[in-house]
Design an enzyme around this catalytic site. Structure first.
Site, short mmCIF file in Angstrom:
data_model
loop_
_atom_site.label_atom_id
_atom_site.label_comp_id
_atom_site.label_asym_id
_atom_site.label_seq_id
_atom_site.Cartn_x
_atom_site.Cartn_y
_atom_site.Cartn_z
CB CYS A 36 -0.93 0.01 1.21
SG CYS A 36 -0.03 0.08 2.76
CG ASP A 38 -0.18 3.39 4.14
OD1 ASP A 38 -0.10 4.46 3.54
OD2 ASP A 38 -1.24 2.76 4.29
CB CYS A 63 -4.95 2.12 7.29
SG CYS A 63 -4.46 0.43 7.66
CB CYS A 107 -2.30 -3.03 7.95
SG CYS A 107 -3.33 -2.75 6.50
FE1 FES Z 1 -1.44 0.65 4.34
FE2 FES Z 1 -3.00 -0.43 6.16
S1 FES Z 1 -3.53 0.11 4.14
S2 FES Z 1 -0.92 0.08 6.34
#
Ligand code: FES
Length: 211
Positions: A36, A38, A63, A107
């Site tokens: 993702c 992140d 998230c 995640c």
């Molecule tokens: Fe990226 Fe959860 S969607 S850490």
């Protein structure tokens, strides 16, 4: 439709434990998720005698699931020895949260990867790495896959801005396809040095940008 989060996930998301950074940490790591884009940062304070985690903090740029998992893994890891903390799995973290939707598995994997990378960083900084693999261009490239390109949220390798890597006699040179006065150049240089310098046989890391 909102994702079916457990009460526990929501509680940790609203009141995450151990959030923030440790000034002057004994180890730290920033990990990005290839799924993702992140990121999570994990900071450790370690008792060198007992090799026990005395303090741990995290910052999440992810998230709700990532924040909740970051919170729970810091709780699980605090007070554990490095060896014990290494064994914490994303499954254990997800179970401790009362489960996560399958689409959110990555995640919790990201949070656990952050913890493991911080432990690895401690071991590298303190000469505790048992398997001493010689640093090669491939080893460096693999590490650069964990350095984010802030312009895209993806890593440096995937965004194709690593122009060249050279490794010789303990010196690593990384050439990045960005002008030296780019707003993110200093930040990228710092992240690269942080990832490569702890390697046991590396004495110097030079990051070059285009003119
Ligand atoms: Fe990226 Fe959860 S969607 S850490």
């Amino acid at each position: 439709m909102p994702l079916p989060y457990s009460e526990k996930v929501m509680e940790h998301f609203r009141n995450p434990r151990n959030v923030g950074r440790i000034e002057d940490p004994d180890a730290k790591a920033v990990e990005g998720s290839p799924a993702c884009g992140d990121m999570v940062a994990v900071y450790l304070k370690v008792d060198p005698e007992a090799q026990r985690i005395t303090d741990i903090k995290f910052e999440s740029y992810g998230c709700a699931s990532n924040i909740a998992t970051g919170s729970i893994i810091t709780e699980l890891a605090k007070g554990k020895t490095l060896e014990e903390a290494k064994k914490i799995t994303w499954k254990e973290a997800a179970d401790a949260l009362g489960g996560l939707p399958p689409i959110k598995t990555h995640c919790s994997v990201l949070a656990v990867d952050g913890l493991r990378a911080a432990i690895q960083n401690y071991e590298e900084r303190h000469g505790l790495v048992k398997e001493r693999v010689p640093t090669t261009v491939e080893v460096v490239r693999k590490r650069l896959k964990h350095v984010m390109n802030p312009m895209t949220g993806l890593d440096l390798v995937r965004t194709k801005i690593v122009r060249d890597i050279e490794v010789s006699d303990g010196k690593v040179r990384v050439a990045i396809d960005l002008p030296a006065d780019h707003q993110f150049a200093a930040n990228i240089r710092e992240e690269i040095i942080e990832k490569i310098e702890p390697l046991w046989d590396v004495d110097e890391v030079v990051v070059e940008f285009t003119e």
